[in-house]
Design an enzyme around this catalytic site. Sequence first.
Site, PDB file in Angstrom:
ATOM      1  N   THR A  29      -5.501   3.832  -5.994  1.00 53.51           N
ATOM      2  CA  THR A  29      -5.457   2.847  -7.086  1.00 53.51           C
ATOM      3  C   THR A  29      -6.618   1.859  -7.077  1.00 53.51           C
ATOM      4  O   THR A  29      -6.930   1.269  -8.105  1.00 53.51           O
ATOM      5  CB  THR A  29      -4.158   2.019  -7.011  1.00 53.51           C
ATOM      6  N   HIS A  88      -7.523   4.695   4.692  1.00 54.78           N
ATOM      7  CA  HIS A  88      -6.891   3.570   4.006  1.00 54.78           C
ATOM      8  C   HIS A  88      -5.379   3.800   3.986  1.00 54.78           C
ATOM      9  O   HIS A  88      -4.936   4.922   3.743  1.00 54.78           O
ATOM     10  CB  HIS A  88      -7.437   3.445   2.580  1.00 54.78           C
ATOM     11  N   GLU A 102      -3.124   3.205   1.888  1.00 57.21           N
ATOM     12  CA  GLU A 102      -2.582   3.784   0.649  1.00 57.21           C
ATOM     13  C   GLU A 102      -2.799   5.297   0.625  1.00 57.21           C
ATOM     14  O   GLU A 102      -1.933   6.060   0.202  1.00 57.21           O
ATOM     15  CB  GLU A 102      -3.240   3.142  -0.583  1.00 57.21           C
ATOM     16  N   CYS A 131       3.406  -1.250  -4.313  1.00 57.30           N
ATOM     17  CA  CYS A 131       3.103  -1.559  -5.715  1.00 57.30           C
ATOM     18  C   CYS A 131       3.620  -0.433  -6.608  1.00 57.30           C
ATOM     19  O   CYS A 131       3.387   0.756  -6.318  1.00 57.30           O
ATOM     20  CB  CYS A 131       1.598  -1.730  -5.917  1.00 57.30           C
ATOM     21  N   CYS A 179      -5.164   1.871 -12.174  1.00 55.50           N
ATOM     22  CA  CYS A 179      -4.714   0.483 -12.035  1.00 55.50           C
ATOM     23  C   CYS A 179      -5.508  -0.464 -12.942  1.00 55.50           C
ATOM     24  O   CYS A 179      -6.732  -0.545 -12.845  1.00 55.50           O
ATOM     25  CB  CYS A 179      -4.852   0.051 -10.582  1.00 55.50           C
ATOM     26  N   ASN A 233     -10.582  -3.062  -2.507  1.00 56.38           N
ATOM     27  CA  ASN A 233     -11.029  -3.467  -3.847  1.00 56.38           C
ATOM     28  C   ASN A 233     -12.046  -4.604  -3.780  1.00 56.38           C
ATOM     29  O   ASN A 233     -12.947  -4.679  -4.610  1.00 56.38           O
ATOM     30  CB  ASN A 233      -9.828  -3.785  -4.745  1.00 56.38           C
ATOM     31  N   HIS A 279       0.810  -1.225   0.000  1.00 54.16           N
ATOM     32  CA  HIS A 279       0.000   0.000   0.000  1.00 54.16           C
ATOM     33  C   HIS A 279       0.836   1.263   0.000  1.00 54.16           C
ATOM     34  O   HIS A 279       0.324   2.353  -0.240  1.00 54.16           O
ATOM     35  CB  HIS A 279      -0.922   0.010   1.221  1.00 54.16           C
TER      36      HIS A 279
HETATM   37  S1  SF4 Z   1      -4.673  -3.492  -7.176  1.00 58.28           S
HETATM   38 FE1  SF4 Z   1      -3.430  -2.354  -8.666  1.00 58.28          FE
HETATM   39  S2  SF4 Z   1      -2.372  -0.804  -7.463  1.00 58.28           S
HETATM   40 FE2  SF4 Z   1      -3.161  -2.321  -6.006  1.00 58.28          FE
HETATM   41  S3  SF4 Z   1      -1.459  -3.745  -5.744  1.00 58.28           S
HETATM   42 FE3  SF4 Z   1      -2.727  -4.568  -7.396  1.00 58.28          FE
HETATM   43  S4  SF4 Z   1      -1.779  -3.745  -9.295  1.00 58.28           S
HETATM   44 FE4  SF4 Z   1      -1.006  -2.547  -7.570  1.00 58.28          FE
END
Ligand code: SF4
Length: 330
Positions: A164, A124, A126, A96, A194, A224, A74
Amino acid sequence: MQVILAQPRGFCAGVVRAIEIVERALDKYDHPIYVRHEIVHNRHVVDSLKAKGARFVEDLSEIPPNAVTIFSAHGVSRTVEEEAAARHIPVLDATCPLVTKVHNQGKRYIAQGRTLILIGHAGHPEVEGTMGQVSGPVFLVQNEKDVETLDIPTDAPVAYVTQTTLSVDDTRGIIAALRRRFTDIVGPETRDICYATQNRQTAVRELSKLVDVILVVGANNSSNSNRLREIGAEAGVPSYLIADGSELKAEWVRGARTVGLTAGASAPEVLVEDVIAALRRLGPVEVSTLPGRQETIEFRLPAELAQDRSSGAPPVAALVEGHDEGLETE
Ligand code: SF4
């Protein structure tokens, strides 16, 4: 019961890379290896790395000097990086590369004299990392309403970047509101969002046209995965977030002829299989996979870990100096 698997689902390239960094570090350096924050938001992944010798902490103060430490996928703020350097903690950065890219975009906009707006979820990791990577104030907006209350003159030069785990579709309305509000506004190309987030969301939208129920395999703190569940629900399909097969409730799928199954970017395929096994315990199941995008993106490992495992570990001091993280794209 028909079970239709979304394609793509589960691990993205950033998660694969982050886990591999921990595994290779465990291989190469003296244990314990410390990891700041869950390497990715999935208990199964974290527990299996713990069993191999990784120690997960939330704060650098819990780490003894000279213990090899990994920053999670993150990303972290500059304060965290500086604290690690001041305490001579050797760091491997599993941030990432797409998150790093957002950090760099933000820094470039600030350097151009623009006020930065971050579209994301408060709290969060990130978002905390991105806000702490750029010098100068960053305004966080979580929805279109937040745009109205921003205390920035409408003709000020502004720029936006996004978390992302939000897709093009998630941010469209907020970006439109920002463009209505500000006369001098720039933002990244939509192709910079992303790829994994967008692809998994597109796949779950397709899935929602075909199924009676959607199960999303993922942790409840995985941004996500939660978003995938919301997309299913927004499409009018009862949708549930499920960590593994043990959480399956028979009433969720009672009467359902077709069950859609997907997984967040931090959920391993073994948990998808575990949910299928749990469905099989309720009755006969036929599994098929929706045609969808094949992902071939891979991110390079940090140079310190990319070498042949048999060639031995580089000196720990080499880890302190940081490295260049390139992107390998499709
Ligand atoms: S969801 Fe996208 S930004 Fe997050 S770790 Fe995976 S590739 Fe990287």
